[in-house]
Design a protein around this motif. Sequence first.
Motif, PDB file in Angstrom:
ATOM      1  N   ALA A 250      24.177  69.786   8.302  1.00  0.00           N
ATOM      2  CA  ALA A 250      24.820  68.490   8.060  1.00  0.00           C
ATOM      3  C   ALA A 250      25.301  67.876   9.382  1.00  0.00           C
ATOM      4  N   MET A 251      25.828  68.724  10.274  1.00  0.00           N
ATOM      5  CA  MET A 251      26.283  68.217  11.581  1.00  0.00           C
ATOM      6  C   MET A 251      25.113  67.607  12.352  1.00  0.00           C
ATOM      7  N   LEU A 252      23.978  68.316  12.343  1.00  0.00           N
ATOM      8  CA  LEU A 252      22.825  67.822  13.094  1.00  0.00           C
ATOM      9  C   LEU A 252      22.234  66.572  12.441  1.00  0.00           C
ATOM     10  N   THR A 253      22.250  66.545  11.113  1.00  0.00           N
ATOM     11  CA  THR A 253      21.724  65.362  10.417  1.00  0.00           C
ATOM     12  C   THR A 253      22.581  64.137  10.742  1.00  0.00           C
ATOM     13  N   ASN A 254      23.901  64.322  10.752  1.00  0.00           N
ATOM     14  CA  ASN A 254      24.794  63.212  11.104  1.00  0.00           C
ATOM     15  C   ASN A 254      24.566  62.754  12.531  1.00  0.00           C
ATOM     16  N   LEU A 255      24.371  63.732  13.414  1.00  0.00           N
ATOM     17  CA  LEU A 255      24.144  63.382  14.820  1.00  0.00           C
ATOM     18  C   LEU A 255      22.863  62.546  14.959  1.00  0.00           C
ATOM     19  N   CYS A 256      21.811  62.973  14.263  1.00  0.00           N
ATOM     20  CA  CYS A 256      20.538  62.245  14.334  1.00  0.00           C
ATOM     21  C   CYS A 256      20.703  60.825  13.810  1.00  0.00           C
ATOM     22  N   ARG A 257      21.464  60.701  12.731  1.00  0.00           N
ATOM     23  CA  ARG A 257      21.635  59.368  12.146  1.00  0.00           C
ATOM     24  C   ARG A 257      22.454  58.477  13.079  1.00  0.00           C
ATOM     25  N   THR A 258      23.527  59.020  13.623  1.00  0.00           N
ATOM     26  CA  THR A 258      24.412  58.206  14.462  1.00  0.00           C
ATOM     27  C   THR A 258      23.720  57.817  15.774  1.00  0.00           C
ATOM     28  N   CYS A 259      23.022  58.778  16.373  1.00  0.00           N
ATOM     29  CA  CYS A 259      22.432  58.512  17.699  1.00  0.00           C
ATOM     30  C   CYS A 259      20.983  58.066  17.597  1.00  0.00           C
ATOM     31  N   PRO A 347      12.521  60.305  25.260  1.00  0.00           N
ATOM     32  CA  PRO A 347      13.324  61.203  26.101  1.00  0.00           C
ATOM     33  C   PRO A 347      13.765  62.430  25.288  1.00  0.00           C
ATOM     34  N   ILE A 348      13.856  63.548  25.978  1.00  0.00           N
ATOM     35  CA  ILE A 348      14.339  64.762  25.319  1.00  0.00           C
ATOM     36  C   ILE A 348      15.648  65.154  25.986  1.00  0.00           C
ATOM     37  N   MET A 363      14.793  62.017  21.376  1.00  0.00           N
ATOM     38  CA  MET A 363      15.403  60.703  21.132  1.00  0.00           C
ATOM     39  C   MET A 363      14.308  59.682  20.834  1.00  0.00           C
ATOM     40  N   LYS A 364      14.757  58.532  20.389  1.00  0.00           N
ATOM     41  CA  LYS A 364      13.786  57.457  20.128  1.00  0.00           C
ATOM     42  C   LYS A 364      13.621  56.624  21.390  1.00  0.00           C
ATOM     43  N   GLU A 369      19.119  54.142  27.284  1.00  0.00           N
ATOM     44  CA  GLU A 369      20.127  53.190  27.788  1.00  0.00           C
ATOM     45  C   GLU A 369      21.484  53.418  27.126  1.00  0.00           C
ATOM     46  N   LYS A 370      21.475  54.074  25.973  1.00  0.00           N
ATOM     47  CA  LYS A 370      22.748  54.248  25.254  1.00  0.00           C
ATOM     48  C   LYS A 370      23.370  55.610  25.533  1.00  0.00           C
ATOM     49  N   MET A 371      23.022  56.200  26.664  1.00  0.00           N
ATOM     50  CA  MET A 371      23.485  57.566  26.944  1.00  0.00           C
ATOM     51  C   MET A 371      24.997  57.749  26.877  1.00  0.00           C
ATOM     52  N   PRO A 372      25.802  56.817  27.376  1.00  0.00           N
ATOM     53  CA  PRO A 372      27.250  57.063  27.295  1.00  0.00           C
ATOM     54  C   PRO A 372      27.729  57.269  25.861  1.00  0.00           C
ATOM     55  N   GLN A 373      27.269  56.413  24.929  1.00  0.00           N
ATOM     56  CA  GLN A 373      27.684  56.587  23.523  1.00  0.00           C
ATOM     57  C   GLN A 373      27.102  57.895  22.962  1.00  0.00           C
TER      58      GLN A 373
END
Length: 412
Positions: A250-259, A347-348, A363-364, A369-373
């Motif tokens: 669930a943690m990884l799924t949330n991370l994928c969705r958010t980022c 990017p990986i 990553m997609k 460019e969104k690395m800080p977030q």
Amino acid sequence: MSSASTEDGDVPVDTSSGPSRPRPIRYISPAALNLHRVYEQNRQRLQKKDGAKVPDPTAPQTKGKPRLLLMGQRRSGKSSISSVVFHKLPPSETLFLESTARIQKDSLSSFMEFQVWDFPGQIDIFDNPNFTFDMDAIFGEIGALIWVIDAQDDYLEAVARLNATILHLHRSYPHINIEVFIHKVDGLSDDYRLDIQRDVTIRIQDELSDQGVENAPVNFHLTSIYNHSIFEAFSKVIQKLIPRLGQLEAMLTNLCRTCRFEKAYLFDVNTKIYIATDSTPEDMASYEICSDYVDVIIDFTEVYGSWPRSDQWRARLEGEPWAQPLEGQVACEWAESGMVLADARRPIMLREVDRFLALVAIMKEGSYEKMPQINMNIDVVVKGLTEFFEITKPKEGAGGVGPPGLVSPGLG
Ligand SMILES: Nc1nc2c(ncn2[C@@H]2O[C@H](COP(=O)(O)OP(=O)(O)OP(=O)(O)O)[C@@H](O)[C@H]2O)c(=O)[nH]1
């Protein structure tokens, strides 16, 4: 990084006569004791529920380390699998491995402690005129039995022995997962592999249902030490030993969705087994690229880990877009984090969680460019993962502490 100790195993025999020898005193932390207690309670509850035999909790086998048993016919590839996955032996060098004469026991300390026992192919533990095997000592721990079948050889005898083993185990240890590795499939065509898998599955299911055994926990994997399939199969086996795996996913799924990541894996860096992934469908190609990336980083840091870096280099890494001291960007004091490899489009990213685990994500396009977030989100997930594994990590002084994992090229 994981550390492994190998004992040349004595065959466990029933030693009921004579006083038991005092065993050396070992420091066990309160967290480990608590974990052990919860684990024991859970195991006994499950076994009582099914009316199965409950092993004596004071017996030496209940050390709280899940155990993976590698069994199968001679030359089926058991020692090769163990050497390639857990000891980084190059696959081509398995050609020179000698036949195993005694049970080979490996104790592995990584994000969790577990044991791997490699059984000699010529020993049939259920029907052996020379020894009486202590079955509780072998099968008492919750874990998995990995049965290796050589797909390039005549496998009928191997399947018959596996059936007999399942029938024996089903009575006393119904919860042991049985993982069948249909092995050495590297030399076979895709169609032929699937034909063999179908044939083996049917032979096992038919025999079990003839004997009145339904729903035995038997799973099948097509494997070879010459590609990623053996690591992927072990990942599936190990994941079943992780309590609350769903929370990790669930943690990884949330991370994928958010980022907006395509796929994220939590890797054991030493074995390249993935502990968890997000809920998107399994994708062998993604696993392969992430696994290769872990390899690249390890090789790179082994070569350049102690290279002294200039102030200018440090200033560049601490500048925009990260705008943070280097120490603040790393996951833990032993390890580098936040590595980004940008191929043309995807990017990986690799971020260490601790000395054993790394988070690797694909990553997609455009997310660089969104690395800080992204880094902020990853920080939160890494913190969550660290808390999750805190209780299961080997402690200093309790043995099995390996060298740091991915040593920072900059901090070495
Ligand atoms: N082609 C191919 N050969 C393999 C593979 N895995 C192992 N082998 C070969 O199989 C042979 C036997 O491997 P071992 O690991 O010694 O077999 P074992 O099951 O441990 O044998 P015993 O110790 O006698 O029980 C070796 O020559 C390995 O190189 C594989 O995935 N593909």
